[in-house]
Write an enzyme that holds these catalytic residues in place. Sequence first.
Site, mmCIF file in Angstrom:
data_model
loop_
_atom_site.group_PDB
_atom_site.id
_atom_site.type_symbol
_atom_site.label_atom_id
_atom_site.label_comp_id
_atom_site.label_asym_id
_atom_site.label_seq_id
_atom_site.Cartn_x
_atom_site.Cartn_y
_atom_site.Cartn_z
ATOM 1 N N THR A 73 -11.345 -15.410 -44.639
ATOM 2 C CA THR A 73 -12.115 -15.994 -45.739
ATOM 3 C C THR A 73 -11.200 -16.248 -46.948
ATOM 4 O O THR A 73 -11.226 -17.333 -47.552
ATOM 5 C CB THR A 73 -13.258 -15.028 -46.161
ATOM 6 N N ASP A 82 -13.968 -21.268 -42.693
ATOM 7 C CA ASP A 82 -15.323 -20.863 -43.061
ATOM 8 C C ASP A 82 -16.227 -20.726 -41.840
ATOM 9 O O ASP A 82 -17.249 -20.052 -41.887
ATOM 10 C CB ASP A 82 -15.910 -21.872 -44.046
ATOM 11 N N ASP A 136 -14.437 -17.245 -39.861
ATOM 12 C CA ASP A 136 -14.635 -15.875 -40.372
ATOM 13 C C ASP A 136 -15.954 -15.264 -39.883
ATOM 14 O O ASP A 136 -15.991 -14.132 -39.391
ATOM 15 C CB ASP A 136 -14.503 -15.816 -41.906
ATOM 16 N N ASP A 163 -17.102 -19.939 -50.930
ATOM 17 C CA ASP A 163 -17.494 -21.338 -50.651
ATOM 18 C C ASP A 163 -17.604 -22.108 -51.962
ATOM 19 O O ASP A 163 -17.209 -23.278 -52.058
ATOM 20 C CB ASP A 163 -18.871 -21.399 -49.971
#
Length: 222
Positions: free
Chosen positions: A32, A66, A69, A91
């Site tokens: 991440t 994204d 993870d 994000d």
Amino acid sequence: MLNKYARAFFTRVLTPFAALLLRLGVSPDAVTLVGTAGVMAGALVFFPMGEFFWGTIVITVFVFSDLVDGNMARQAGISSRWGAFLDSTLDRVADGAIFAGFALWYAGSGDDNVLCAVAIFCLASGQVVSYTKARGESIGLPVAVNGLVERAERLVISLVAAGLAGLHGFGVPGIQILLPIALWIVAAGSLVTLVQRVVTVRRESAEADAAAAAAQGGEAAQ
Ligand SMILES: CCCCCCCC/C=C\CCCCCCCC(=O)OC[C@H](COP(=O)(O)O[C@@H]1[C@H](O)[C@H](OP(=O)(O)O)[C@@H](O)[C@H](O)[C@H]1O)OC(=O)CCCCCCC/C=C\CCCCCCCC
Ligand SMILES: Nc1ccn([C@@H]2O[C@H](COP(=O)(O)O)[C@@H](O)[C@H]2O)c(=O)n1
Ligand SMILES: [Mg+2]
Ligand SMILES: [Mg+2]
């Protein structure tokens, strides 16, 4: 829509890679963090210089972290509240960097105040669209709507257009027009999505408040 239909495909494709990372001892949190750093670097180094092709390539490589993870966390059975918080929070950071990269280009050598403003609108509206869902859910509502332009759509529309616009640097004439078109589409789509989510939260909160009032009235009558 992409989240609904493309996620299953990417889960299948990325599962072996996620398993490999787990075998190598890499943690979902590390993926991440590195993914976000890579997206930020691609957006904030390349886009302000007008290097849209290379910026998009770098971002594309890292943005898929994204999807990796969460896949790793689920495979290893270590999905956590902390992981969910970290994933969603970063994000927002990654999205902010991408649209800030476009805004910085138009504020500088791209020399277009209107498109700079549109890019800033995309940045802000995207953050607010995500916030509506997070805040609605935090007050106990289902927020049973995704809306026209979710995060996956914002990213795919703007990055595909940026990557193609970058081909102008390799001699493809006229193609740079795709980036302004994409920014206008994301801006308008985000506005529609915002309205869709606010209307849903308003309806759901009215229903929840009415149900709570009815339950209280029933208790008082007993
Ligand atoms: C001649 C060559 C020209 C060069 C062209 C360059 C091509 C580049 C092409 C595309 C790049 C775009 C890739 C974008 C991929 C985006 C993947 C992604 O990360 O999506 C994230 C999304 C949501 O994940 P989460 O559930 O973790 O996030 C939630 C979400 O953010 C919510 O936000 P909200 O929607 O509310 O605003 C939050 O509320 C919540 O907190 C948060 O948890 O994941 C998905 O949606 C999964 C589906 C992904 C679909 C990806 C489609 C990719 C399509 C095409 C890819 C083509 C790849 C080509 C590579 C070429 C490389 C050169
Ligand atoms: N470092 C992380 C990242 C994610 N998670 C879990 O995965 C969910 C998100 O899944 P994606 O496919 O959208 O990445 C998130 O809600 C967490 O449950 C995690 O545990 N640790
Ligand atoms: Mg994730
Ligand atoms: Mg995410």
